[in-house]
Design a protein around this motif. Structure first.
Motif, PDB file in Angstrom:
ATOM      1  N   LEU A  64      -2.709  -6.273  13.171  1.00 20.68           N
ATOM      2  CA  LEU A  64      -4.092  -6.124  13.021  1.00 20.68           C
ATOM      3  C   LEU A  64      -4.750  -6.481  11.652  1.00 20.68           C
ATOM      4  O   LEU A  64      -5.719  -7.178  11.607  1.00 20.68           O
ATOM      5  CB  LEU A  64      -4.931  -4.721  13.643  1.00 20.68           C
ATOM      6  CG  LEU A  64      -6.318  -4.557  13.476  1.00 20.68           C
ATOM      7  CD1 LEU A  64      -6.799  -5.430  14.537  1.00 20.68           C
ATOM      8  CD2 LEU A  64      -6.754  -3.078  14.106  1.00 20.68           C
ATOM      9  N   GLN A  65      -4.163  -5.681  10.521  1.00 18.37           N
ATOM     10  CA  GLN A  65      -4.617  -6.017   9.367  1.00 18.37           C
ATOM     11  C   GLN A  65      -4.401  -7.532   8.748  1.00 18.37           C
ATOM     12  O   GLN A  65      -5.403  -8.030   8.085  1.00 18.37           O
ATOM     13  CB  GLN A  65      -3.745  -5.105   8.212  1.00 18.37           C
ATOM     14  CG  GLN A  65      -4.176  -3.633   8.439  1.00 18.37           C
ATOM     15  CD  GLN A  65      -2.996  -2.907   7.749  1.00 18.37           C
ATOM     16  OE1 GLN A  65      -1.857  -3.092   7.380  1.00 18.37           O
ATOM     17  NE2 GLN A  65      -3.491  -1.619   7.225  1.00 18.37           N
ATOM     18  N   ARG A  66      -3.290  -8.058   9.203  1.00 19.41           N
ATOM     19  CA  ARG A  66      -3.055  -9.308   8.957  1.00 19.41           C
ATOM     20  C   ARG A  66      -4.209 -10.382   9.646  1.00 19.41           C
ATOM     21  O   ARG A  66      -4.372 -11.055   9.007  1.00 19.41           O
ATOM     22  CB  ARG A  66      -1.821  -9.719   9.209  1.00 19.41           C
ATOM     23  CG  ARG A  66      -1.240 -11.113   8.813  1.00 19.41           C
ATOM     24  CD  ARG A  66       0.211 -11.548   9.203  1.00 19.41           C
ATOM     25  NE  ARG A  66       0.470 -12.797   9.112  1.00 19.41           N
ATOM     26  CZ  ARG A  66       1.550 -13.575   9.507  1.00 19.41           C
ATOM     27  NH1 ARG A  66       2.495 -12.800  10.108  1.00 19.41           N
ATOM     28  NH2 ARG A  66       1.856 -15.018   9.029  1.00 19.41           N
ATOM     29  N   LEU A  67      -4.354 -10.091  11.020  1.00 24.87           N
ATOM     30  CA  LEU A  67      -5.217 -10.831  11.580  1.00 24.87           C
ATOM     31  C   LEU A  67      -6.862 -10.735  10.977  1.00 24.87           C
ATOM     32  O   LEU A  67      -7.461 -11.607  11.024  1.00 24.87           O
ATOM     33  CB  LEU A  67      -5.217 -10.457  13.106  1.00 24.87           C
ATOM     34  CG  LEU A  67      -6.398 -11.204  14.009  1.00 24.87           C
ATOM     35  CD1 LEU A  67      -6.096 -12.467  13.958  1.00 24.87           C
ATOM     36  CD2 LEU A  67      -6.361 -10.415  15.376  1.00 24.87           C
ATOM     37  N   ASN A  68      -7.199  -9.336  10.993  1.00 25.69           N
ATOM     38  CA  ASN A  68      -8.554  -9.137  10.425  1.00 25.69           C
ATOM     39  C   ASN A  68      -8.826  -9.829   9.026  1.00 25.69           C
ATOM     40  O   ASN A  68      -9.904 -10.142   8.667  1.00 25.69           O
ATOM     41  CB  ASN A  68      -8.973  -7.771  10.175  1.00 25.69           C
ATOM     42  CG  ASN A  68      -9.296  -7.146  11.710  1.00 25.69           C
ATOM     43  OD1 ASN A  68      -9.758  -7.775  12.488  1.00 25.69           O
ATOM     44  ND2 ASN A  68      -9.108  -5.732  11.756  1.00 25.69           N
ATOM     45  N   ILE A  69      -7.864 -10.225   8.369  1.00 29.54           N
ATOM     46  CA  ILE A  69      -8.129 -10.879   6.864  1.00 29.54           C
ATOM     47  C   ILE A  69      -8.678 -12.126   7.166  1.00 29.54           C
ATOM     48  O   ILE A  69      -9.474 -12.549   6.240  1.00 29.54           O
ATOM     49  CB  ILE A  69      -6.842 -10.881   5.995  1.00 29.54           C
ATOM     50  CG1 ILE A  69      -6.329  -9.224   5.503  1.00 29.54           C
ATOM     51  CG2 ILE A  69      -6.939 -11.686   4.919  1.00 29.54           C
ATOM     52  CD1 ILE A  69      -5.180  -9.230   4.964  1.00 29.54           C
ATOM     53  N   LEU A  70      -8.316 -12.644   8.101  1.00 33.97           N
ATOM     54  CA  LEU A  70      -8.634 -14.080   8.391  1.00 33.97           C
ATOM     55  C   LEU A  70     -10.153 -14.203   9.113  1.00 33.97           C
ATOM     56  O   LEU A  70     -10.530 -15.465   9.059  1.00 33.97           O
ATOM     57  CB  LEU A  70      -7.528 -14.787   9.301  1.00 33.97           C
ATOM     58  CG  LEU A  70      -6.323 -14.468   9.076  1.00 33.97           C
ATOM     59  CD1 LEU A  70      -5.150 -15.180  10.049  1.00 33.97           C
ATOM     60  CD2 LEU A  70      -5.806 -15.226   7.881  1.00 33.97           C
ATOM     61  N   LEU A  71     -10.613 -12.939   9.606  1.00 29.96           N
ATOM     62  CA  LEU A  71     -11.910 -13.072  10.405  1.00 29.96           C
ATOM     63  C   LEU A  71     -12.963 -12.741   9.826  1.00 29.96           C
ATOM     64  O   LEU A  71     -13.016 -11.969   8.911  1.00 29.96           O
ATOM     65  CB  LEU A  71     -11.605 -12.173  11.752  1.00 29.96           C
ATOM     66  CG  LEU A  71     -10.287 -12.569  12.702  1.00 29.96           C
ATOM     67  CD1 LEU A  71     -10.273 -11.617  13.683  1.00 29.96           C
ATOM     68  CD2 LEU A  71     -10.336 -14.175  13.053  1.00 29.96           C
ATOM     69  N   GLU A  72     -14.301 -13.304  10.307  1.00 35.38           N
ATOM     70  CA  GLU A  72     -15.431 -13.105   9.900  1.00 35.38           C
ATOM     71  C   GLU A  72     -15.805 -11.636   9.836  1.00 35.38           C
ATOM     72  O   GLU A  72     -16.468 -11.043   9.208  1.00 35.38           O
ATOM     73  CB  GLU A  72     -16.422 -13.962   9.968  1.00 35.38           C
ATOM     74  CG  GLU A  72     -17.821 -14.021   9.492  1.00 35.38           C
ATOM     75  CD  GLU A  72     -17.798 -14.227   7.932  1.00 35.38           C
ATOM     76  OE1 GLU A  72     -18.592 -13.469   7.018  1.00 35.38           O
ATOM     77  OE2 GLU A  72     -16.984 -15.167   7.627  1.00 35.38           O
ATOM     78  N   ARG A  73     -15.456 -11.276  11.492  1.00 34.81           N
ATOM     79  CA  ARG A  73     -15.850  -9.955  11.534  1.00 34.81           C
ATOM     80  C   ARG A  73     -14.592  -9.200  12.254  1.00 34.81           C
ATOM     81  O   ARG A  73     -13.836  -9.583  12.985  1.00 34.81           O
ATOM     82  CB  ARG A  73     -16.730  -9.955  12.782  1.00 34.81           C
ATOM     83  CG  ARG A  73     -17.478  -8.718  13.485  1.00 34.81           C
ATOM     84  CD  ARG A  73     -18.416  -8.444  14.565  1.00 34.81           C
ATOM     85  NE  ARG A  73     -17.836  -9.308  15.670  1.00 34.81           N
ATOM     86  CZ  ARG A  73     -17.088  -8.743  16.503  1.00 34.81           C
ATOM     87  NH1 ARG A  73     -16.935  -7.467  16.416  1.00 34.81           N
ATOM     88  NH2 ARG A  73     -16.674  -9.477  17.779  1.00 34.81           N
ATOM     89  N   PRO A  74     -14.287  -8.206  11.660  1.00 31.26           N
ATOM     90  CA  PRO A  74     -13.024  -7.501  11.803  1.00 31.26           C
ATOM     91  C   PRO A  74     -13.196  -6.712  13.119  1.00 31.26           C
ATOM     92  O   PRO A  74     -14.120  -6.331  13.691  1.00 31.26           O
ATOM     93  CB  PRO A  74     -12.675  -6.374  11.006  1.00 31.26           C
ATOM     94  CG  PRO A  74     -13.918  -6.322  10.370  1.00 31.26           C
ATOM     95  CD  PRO A  74     -14.808  -7.351  10.344  1.00 31.26           C
TER      96      PRO A  74
END
Length: 646
Positions: free
Chosen positions: A7-17
């Motif tokens: 989740l941490q790795r994914l949220n870094i990539l997203l405009e909205r976590p």
């Protein structure tokens, strides 16, 4: 990797976590299928899966039937597999086109095994095939890596979205799996942004893929930049990729759509997702010009001419329908309905003034008479030695057709099948001439065409020379343009001139003049789509096909030899309907001896029904006369002027 780390790795990539992986999956389950909609891209490479009953179950069993080869991977998936060393088969494997077949079967049957197979294979690829760093690597190593940008774009922006939109709601899709897929999609996009090709249709496909990713996954932080970059790059590339008449500078009948496909598909996806305002006004206008260029070249049945790397079974009716639905070009509608309703195209015959392609057509009906004549540049990326080649379809049949694309030569140069692959790129596989047994070297043709109500006249010349392949390869040209051979000119100063006259709607007269120092003999080659052929006289200078419904008569001075399915002492008499498909097909070869100047005078006459008599065909220095039953015409044919009906 734990859910927290993922989740941490994914949220870094997203405009909205997202608060957790489940929330991410639910968000995309709700919105992703509508973003993708009915998006479908025909597979882009030469090796495809087969949309046949039972094929999906073969992939479930890990039996990979792609193109003409099959590999059993039931003992383990091998993403680097390449039967017989053909890297194009590997490209078909790793673009994952078969995912679309599996997704369709899942949608039709609801059987989870199809969704499970897609996700098993996709996640296995993501886990076991790392991103490749191409810096300092040889081109073949890059291609073997499965991370050439062409393959990366084909899977992440074409086959994956369609498949994922259909299986994202399945029980097989987990929050963990979806997170890993999103991270991989982002990884692909970053790779494409950095490593995409800078020239040719590969470049535009790869950058259009970046724009399509931005449309389907606007949650990524970089999506607005990717979208803007795709529009700017594609807009700037158009003059490099297309001539002012709208035709692809690759000069390939089959690849014209491939060149415009990226522009069209990105526009199609962007408009469907509310991004139509990002394009300059001329973007749509250029697409319309490209679309007319496709329409005007296509044969009466919608198939494409074989020039450079092309195949006879490629038919563009499906693509023309997509174009018509989005751009609403009425003449395309007329063509697709067989001329039953709608506005008739303003032209029948057509000349592309910048590309120097001539199309002579009697009518826009399925049984119209059609001739394609290539007087243009050598091309780019898919170049063959086919200058001044022609093709003829008439009365609902394909008659004269060039050899086709068997296998690309951008694999191991020592592969045992490479000589045959090179034959299909050489002049000997085209409706051209050989001089002293030699084909053309690399070079452009020149030409012009005059169109009138009762006749068309085209005049083309090729003067680069005739020669043969020599050892070696230019690595830069190999990587950037796919050029795998070197050639040397053995007949400098020899010029081939081909004049083509269409007496509408009946048939064609062709004058081939080969002139220059060192000439001893010339061969005029006529490749037929299929036989049988029969001689019409004892001299074997007059021939016809032998079908019950319609036929083509061909007369040319000299005695002709028929070759069919020959590999020794030289290759002759073959046709490739599609990549890696090979079948014998008759080739007529007229030979004349001479020095300094050799001339062939040829009649091509389509007729209804069986051929029971030979036409009267005569000529003088400046005129031709033809009489066959009720069909008769005289042609004024000056050496330096425009030919006309007398």
């Amino acid at each position: 990797m734990s859910d927290t780390t993922l989740l941490q790795r994914l949220n870094i990539l997203l405009e909205r976590p997202f608060p957790d992986l489940e929330a991410c999956l639910e968000h995309f389950r709700e919105i992703f299928p509508s973003r993708v909609g009915n998006y479908h891209q025909e597979e882009v490479g030469p090796i495809y899966h087969h949309d046949l009953p039972g094929e999906a179950d073969r992939f479930v069993a890990k039996e990979f039937h792609l193109g003409e080869a099959t590999m059993d991977m039931s003992d383990g998936l091998d993403w680097y597999a390449a039967p017989a060393g053909d890297l194009e088969w590997n490209g078909g494997l790793v673009r994952h086109g078969y995912f679309m077949l599996l997704a369709t079967e899942y949608e039709k049957t609801g059987r989870e095994v199809y969704a499970e197979t897609i996700l098993e294979h996709m996640l296995h690829y993501i886990e076991h095939v790392p991103v490749f760093d191409p810096a300092g690597k040889a081109y073949l190593d890059y291609k073997k890596s499965t991370w050439r940008p062409f393959e990366a774009a084909g899977r992440v922006a074409e086959t994956w979205p369609e498949a994922l939109s259909k299986v994202i709601g399945s029980g097989a899709m987990t929050a963990d799996a979806w997170a890993r897929i999103l991270i991989s999609v982002h990884e692909h996009a970053v790779f494409l942004r950095k490593e995409h090709w800078k020239t040719g249709n590969h470049a535009t496909l790869e950058v259009a893929a970046l724009g399509i990713i931005a449309c389907f996954y606007p949650e990524f932080k970089e999506s607005p930049e990717w979208l803007a970059y795709a529009v700017k790059f594609l807009d700037g590339m158009w003059p490099d990729l297309f001539a002012e008449d709208g035709y692809s500078k690759e000069m390939s009948g089959s690849y014209h759509w491939v060149a415009m496909r990226s522009y069209f598909s990105f526009f199609e996806v962007a408009c469907a997702n509310g991004h139509d305002g990002i394009f300059p006004a001329h973007y749509r206008e250029r697409l319309i010009l490209n679309s007319y260029a496709e329409l005007y070249q296509d044969k009466p049945d919608g198939s494409t001419p074989i020039s450079n790397d092309s195949s006879s079974t490629i038919n563009r009716r499906e693509q023309l329908l997509r174009i018509h639905r989005l751009l609403e070009i009425p003449e395309i509608g007329f063509f697709l309905n067989g001329g039953k309703e709608g506005p008739v195209p303003a032209v029948t015959s057509y000349f592309y003034p910048h590309s120097r392609i001539g199309v002579m057509r009697s009518a826009w009906t399925p049984d119209g008479n059609y001739l394609y004549f290539d007087m243009g540049a050598w091309g780019d990326n898919h170049m063959n030695q086919d200058q001044l080649s022609i093709e003829v379809s008439a009365k609902g049949r394909h008659f004269l057709i060039n050899g086709g694309k068997w296998r690309y030569t951008t694999s191991d140069p020592n592969a045992e099948w490479m000589p045959l692959a090179k034959y299909f790129k050489a002049t000997a596989s085209y409706n051209c001439v050989l001089v002293n047994g030699l084909g053309q070297i690399f070079g452009d043709a020149e030409g012009r065409m005059v169109i009138s109500d009762n006749c068309d006249y085209a005049d083309g010349t090729f003067g680069a020379g005739f020669g043969e392949e020599v050892p070696g390869r230019d690595e830069k040209l190999f990587r950037e343009r796919g050029l795998s051979t070197l050639m040397e000119n053995r007949l400098p100063g020899v010029v081939h001139r081909r004049q083509v006259f269409f007496a509408k709607p009946y048939g064609w007269i062709i004058r081939d003049t080969i002139e220059g120092p060192g000439i001893t003999h010339a061969d005029q080659l006529w490749h037929f789509f299929e036989g049988p052929l029969k001689p019409l006289n004892e001299e074997r200078s007059a021939w016809s096909t032998d079908f019950p419904d319609s036929n083509l008569i061909i007369l040319s001075p000299g005695r002709a030899t028929v070759y069919e399915g020959q590999k020794e002492p030289f290759i002759a008499g073959w046709h490739c309907p599609y990549y890696d498909q090979l079948r014998p097909a008759p080739e007529l070869r007229f030979t004349q001896q001479g020095s300094k100047r050799i001339t062939f005078h040829t009649l091509l006459l389509p007729v209804d029904g069986p051929v029971t008599s030979m036409p009267d065909f005569s000529w003088s220095e400046n005129a031709y006369t033809v009489q066959h039953g009720p069909v008769g015409f005289q042609v004024s044919a000056p050496c330096s002027g425009i030919w006309t009906i007398q």
